[in-house]
Design a protein around this motif. Structure first.
Motif, PDB file in Angstrom:
ATOM      1  N   LYS A 114       0.862  -1.201   0.071  1.00  0.00           N
ATOM      2  CA  LYS A 114      -0.021   0.101   0.036  1.00  0.00           C
ATOM      3  C   LYS A 114       0.799   1.194   0.045  1.00  0.00           C
ATOM      4  O   LYS A 114       1.926   1.223   0.319  1.00  0.00           O
ATOM      5  CB  LYS A 114      -0.985  -0.196   1.507  1.00  0.00           C
ATOM      6  CG  LYS A 114      -2.006  -1.213   1.237  1.00  0.00           C
ATOM      7  CD  LYS A 114      -2.906  -1.246   0.307  1.00  0.00           C
ATOM      8  CE  LYS A 114      -3.936  -2.147   0.155  1.00  0.00           C
ATOM      9  NZ  LYS A 114      -4.786  -2.532  -0.777  1.00  0.00           N
ATOM     10  N   SER A 115       0.422   2.516  -0.663  1.00  0.00           N
ATOM     11  CA  SER A 115       1.015   3.732  -0.600  1.00  0.00           C
ATOM     12  C   SER A 115       0.177   4.500  -0.125  1.00  0.00           C
ATOM     13  O   SER A 115      -0.290   5.546  -0.737  1.00  0.00           O
ATOM     14  CB  SER A 115       1.799   3.929  -2.053  1.00  0.00           C
ATOM     15  OG  SER A 115       0.334   3.831  -3.015  1.00  0.00           O
ATOM     16  N   PRO A 116      -0.093   4.904   1.173  1.00  0.00           N
ATOM     17  CA  PRO A 116      -0.957   5.609   1.824  1.00  0.00           C
ATOM     18  C   PRO A 116      -0.164   7.146   1.999  1.00  0.00           C
ATOM     19  O   PRO A 116       1.106   7.255   1.926  1.00  0.00           O
ATOM     20  CB  PRO A 116      -1.225   5.286   3.187  1.00  0.00           C
ATOM     21  CG  PRO A 116       0.013   4.315   3.377  1.00  0.00           C
ATOM     22  CD  PRO A 116       0.434   3.824   2.267  1.00  0.00           C
ATOM     23  N   GLU A 117      -0.894   8.176   1.966  1.00  0.00           N
ATOM     24  CA  GLU A 117      -0.739   9.407   2.006  1.00  0.00           C
ATOM     25  C   GLU A 117       0.090   9.643   3.500  1.00  0.00           C
ATOM     26  O   GLU A 117       1.312  10.110   3.742  1.00  0.00           O
ATOM     27  CB  GLU A 117      -1.472  10.625   2.082  1.00  0.00           C
ATOM     28  CG  GLU A 117      -1.061  12.032   2.223  1.00  0.00           C
ATOM     29  CD  GLU A 117      -1.960  12.931   1.900  1.00  0.00           C
ATOM     30  OE1 GLU A 117      -1.917  14.187   2.206  1.00  0.00           O
ATOM     31  OE2 GLU A 117      -3.149  12.649   1.395  1.00  0.00           O
ATOM     32  N   ASN A 118      -0.324   8.905   4.646  1.00  0.00           N
ATOM     33  CA  ASN A 118       0.259   8.675   5.707  1.00  0.00           C
ATOM     34  C   ASN A 118       0.111   7.364   6.427  1.00  0.00           C
ATOM     35  O   ASN A 118      -1.057   6.821   6.215  1.00  0.00           O
ATOM     36  CB  ASN A 118      -0.613   9.784   6.747  1.00  0.00           C
ATOM     37  CG  ASN A 118      -0.501  11.147   6.692  1.00  0.00           C
ATOM     38  OD1 ASN A 118       0.763  11.763   6.675  1.00  0.00           O
ATOM     39  ND2 ASN A 118      -1.394  11.886   6.168  1.00  0.00           N
ATOM     40  N   ILE A 119       0.951   6.747   6.900  1.00  0.00           N
ATOM     41  CA  ILE A 119       1.070   5.600   7.296  1.00  0.00           C
ATOM     42  C   ILE A 119       0.329   5.421   8.807  1.00  0.00           C
ATOM     43  O   ILE A 119       0.741   6.247   9.822  1.00  0.00           O
ATOM     44  CB  ILE A 119       2.551   4.705   7.441  1.00  0.00           C
ATOM     45  CG1 ILE A 119       3.134   4.815   6.036  1.00  0.00           C
ATOM     46  CG2 ILE A 119       2.339   3.586   8.170  1.00  0.00           C
ATOM     47  CD1 ILE A 119       4.630   4.475   6.210  1.00  0.00           C
ATOM     48  N   PRO A 120      -0.613   4.490   8.885  1.00  0.00           N
ATOM     49  CA  PRO A 120      -1.552   4.419  10.059  1.00  0.00           C
ATOM     50  C   PRO A 120      -0.636   3.866  11.299  1.00  0.00           C
ATOM     51  O   PRO A 120       0.371   2.981  10.804  1.00  0.00           O
ATOM     52  CB  PRO A 120      -2.910   3.897   9.524  1.00  0.00           C
ATOM     53  CG  PRO A 120      -2.423   2.971   8.572  1.00  0.00           C
ATOM     54  CD  PRO A 120      -1.409   3.764   7.754  1.00  0.00           C
ATOM     55  N   GLU A 121      -1.134   3.951  12.495  1.00  0.00           N
ATOM     56  CA  GLU A 121      -0.307   3.234  13.465  1.00  0.00           C
ATOM     57  C   GLU A 121      -0.716   1.716  13.303  1.00  0.00           C
ATOM     58  O   GLU A 121       0.105   0.868  13.648  1.00  0.00           O
ATOM     59  CB  GLU A 121      -0.678   3.735  14.906  1.00  0.00           C
ATOM     60  CG  GLU A 121      -0.198   2.963  15.966  1.00  0.00           C
ATOM     61  CD  GLU A 121      -0.583   3.391  17.315  1.00  0.00           C
ATOM     62  OE1 GLU A 121      -0.020   3.112  18.291  1.00  0.00           O
ATOM     63  OE2 GLU A 121      -1.382   4.474  17.352  1.00  0.00           O
ATOM     64  N   HIS A 122      -1.897   1.308  13.024  1.00  0.00           N
ATOM     65  CA  HIS A 122      -2.333   0.074  12.893  1.00  0.00           C
ATOM     66  C   HIS A 122      -2.826  -0.056  11.304  1.00  0.00           C
ATOM     67  O   HIS A 122      -3.420   0.998  10.985  1.00  0.00           O
ATOM     68  CB  HIS A 122      -3.478  -0.325  14.016  1.00  0.00           C
ATOM     69  CG  HIS A 122      -3.010  -0.287  15.184  1.00  0.00           C
ATOM     70  ND1 HIS A 122      -1.944  -1.226  15.794  1.00  0.00           N
ATOM     71  CD2 HIS A 122      -3.237   0.606  16.221  1.00  0.00           C
ATOM     72  CE1 HIS A 122      -1.726  -0.756  17.001  1.00  0.00           C
ATOM     73  NE2 HIS A 122      -2.627   0.371  17.248  1.00  0.00           N
ATOM     74  N   PRO A 123      -2.929  -1.228  10.644  1.00  0.00           N
ATOM     75  CA  PRO A 123      -3.424  -1.259   9.069  1.00  0.00           C
ATOM     76  C   PRO A 123      -5.047  -0.957   9.184  1.00  0.00           C
ATOM     77  O   PRO A 123      -5.838  -1.428  10.334  1.00  0.00           O
ATOM     78  CB  PRO A 123      -2.891  -2.655   9.056  1.00  0.00           C
ATOM     79  CG  PRO A 123      -2.862  -3.562  10.230  1.00  0.00           C
ATOM     80  CD  PRO A 123      -2.236  -2.386  11.183  1.00  0.00           C
TER      81      PRO A 123
END
Length: 251
Positions: free
Chosen positions: A48-57
């Motif tokens: 995945k290439s999110p704008e911001n990486i979450p703490e948990h998926p």
């Protein structure tokens, strides 16, 4: 699909397409499949290439991975799908984060296939002109539907399907308030040090006191000036409305 192996009998394939072996037309595209010919095992890696990486998926990421592992196991019964992982890649400062430790879950997979079968069945009825048996489901994406105002799913006193989304949002808001308080406190502590000691380095960062100026409107003086012309500041103000999401404890 055929695999080519190196001398260690381990290889990987990219963009592997798998289909459900039953009547439901479910198809998945797996970013990476790692294969061990010696042990007859497979593993799935979803990128995945999110704008911001979450703490948990995100739950949708995990759901996709469980579906992919199930489809892969159905498509290659001679292999054992051992595990799966999600790699979140951010091309900014966050870099990469690997969410590991997933294994195929038969109950989850069968539930997802059952849901897909229900959607397919509803689509078949709709295509044949039957509009009476459609089953609806509320989700966070309903806000983008043009038929939301007349949707019977939202005529209920409480929309149960949105419980998870609201719970996650309120939880994040509590975290945000706590984080903002802690950030403000830590900034104040470090500024007090830099204010007396001057610029310094810590954790590879340069810390220094910055001073900026800004212009503000002196409304008191302006109001006095306008009074000389029988005017007031209120004569030049206008109201405007804006929308926001308000969340209160339900009665």
């Amino acid at each position: 699909m055929s695999f080519k192996y190196g001398q260690d009998h381990t290889n990987y394939q990219r963009q592997v397409e798998v289909r459900h072996v039953g009547a439901v037309p479910v198809k998945g595209h797996l970013d990476f499949v790692f294969i061990s010919e010696a042990r007859k095992t497979m593993a799935v890696l979803e990128v995945k290439s999110p704008e911001n990486i979450p703490e948990h998926p995100y739950g949708s990421w995990e759901t996709q991975l469980y579906l992919q592992m199930g489809l892969l196991a159905d498509s290659f019964p001679d292999y054992t799908v051992e595990k799966g992982a999600i790699l979140a890649v951010n091309f900014g400062k966050q870099g990469m984060q690997l969410f590991n430790g997933y294994s195929p879950q038969t109950m989850i997979y069968e539930g997802l296939i059952g849901r897909a079968a229900n959607i397919w069945d509803q689509y078949q009825h709709y295509s044949n002109g039957d509009r009476t048996t459609l089953a609806m489901e509320a989700s966070p994406l309903c806000g983008y539907c043009h038929f939301l105002k007349d949707c019977p799913k939202f005529e209920a006193e409480e929309v149960q399907e949105l419980t998870e989304s609201v719970a996650i949002l309120t939880g994040l808001q509590h975290q945000q308030r706590d984080l903002e308080t802690e950030i403000s406190m830590r900034k104040s502590d470090l500024l007090a040090i830099v204010d007396q000691r001057g610029p310094l380095k810590a954790h590879g960062q340069l810390l220094r006191k910055a001073v900026r100026s800004r212009k503000v409107l002196d409304t008191d003086r302006l109001d006095q000036f306008l009074q000389g012309y029988s005017q007031s500041l209120a004569d030049f103000q206008k109201s405007s409305s804006y929308s926001f999401l308000e969340i209160k404890k339900a009665a």
